[in-house]
Design an enzyme around this catalytic site. Structure first.
Site: not given
Ligand code: PMV
Length: 301
Positions: A92, A98-99, A143
């Site tokens: 999704p 992490g798409s 990601d």
């Molecule tokens: O939703 P995502 O995969 O972008 O994860 C963000 C993770 C955070 O800890 C909120 C931000 C970060 O840079 O680590």
């Protein structure tokens, strides 16, 4: 499945997995540890010979067709002429899975295979980051790094991006429940920052929880891990990144017998992950409720 396969007529195909943050999001921004996994869903990039300028032939990703960033990402990795690009994804989009990181790594792998060679981990990470920046400006770097490495990883923030170390994790019966809403990571990280120092104890508690749960992750102690997920969720709610939709899905998963559940990623929408002794039962219940849901495993490193 191999990350790269060759087909007839000079075609090459490369796959890269998406990711989930299992524990520790937001606290990781302030130096605490977190845990992420590469998942057995991801993005496949196929390159095939075409006449004329290189171009995207098809992108099976919602909202991607016509996105100028996609054309720019492709142009940054493949030769200017002669390459047709087809993209398929089982992730999704905009849900913290992490798409775009998976697309970046699959594109780098496919472009190297097109030249008759294999992209190593360093190349996937360096060039994958170039592609991620086209999509996100200033990505955290998590990601595409998780996508390139695969497996389960403990990570901390370093001065130049995430510092990752492989983690032994038992098989986990994980179900992903999709709120159907996109959360904006930059906005949510800024909102947490604005609530400091009031939220610092909760951020520290998240960090301590992650460390305390590492043995349960390794042994597959699902009741302990489940309680940890739910406690992590309570702390994420306390720092203000949960939403009524997320809370509703967490409550639903728990009512259906999950060991525990939490948001995964930045929050504000996105996905909820649940640990359930019988994932199929939770998937059925989710389907009846009209909630998009699927089970995930770890994509090996
Ligand atoms: O939703 P995502 O995969 O972008 O994860 C963000 C993770 C955070 O800890 C909120 C931000 C970060 O840079 O680590």
């Amino acid at each position: 499945m191999d990350a790269v396969t060759r087909g007839p007529g000079g075609r090459v195909q490369a796959f890269a997995p998406g990711k989930l943050i299992l524990l520790g999001e937001h606290a990781v921004v302030y130096g605490h540890p977190a845990v992420a996994i590469a998942v057995d869903r991801g993005t496949t990039v196929e390159l095939s010979p075409v006449d004329g300028p290189s171009r995207v032939l098809r992108a099976d990703i919602p909202g991607a067709e016509g996105d100028p960033r996609l054309a720019a990402a492709v142009a940054s990795q493949v030769p200017a002429r002669g390459v047709g690009v087809t993209i398929r994804s089982t992730l999704p989009v905009g849900r913290g899975m992490g798409s775009s990181g998976a697309l970046a790594v699959a594109l780098v792998r496919a472009a190297a295979a097109w030249q008759g060679r294999q992209a190593d981990l360093d190349e996937c990470i360096q060039r994958g980051f170039q592609v991620e920046r086209i999509f996100h400006g200033t990505p955290s770097g998590l990601d595409h790094s998780v996508s390139a490495r695969g497996g389960a990883l403990a990570y901390r923030r370093g001065p130049d991006g995430p510092v990752l170390s492989p983690l032994q994790v038992a098989a986990l019966p994980l179900v992903v429940l999709d709120t159907g809403l996109a959360g904006d990571t930059a906005t949510l990280v800024a909102a947490v920052r604005a609530r400091r120092p009031a939220v610092d104890p909760a951020l520290a508690a998240i960090g301590a929880l992650v460390t305390a749960l590492l043995p349960a992750l390794a042994t597959g102690d699902l009741p302990t891990l489940g309680r940890g997920f739910t406690e992590n969720q309570r702390l994420l709610q306390a720092i203000g990144v949960s939403t009524p939709e997320i809370e509703a899905l967490v409550a639903f998963a728990l009512a259906q017998g999950a060991h525990g559940a939490k948001l995964a990623g930045a929050g504000g929408g996105g996905v909820v992950i649940a640990l359930h002794p019988e994932p199929d039962a939770l998937l059925r219940a989710a389907r009846e409720r009209g909630v998009p849901a699927f089970s995930v495993g770890v994509w090996p490193g």
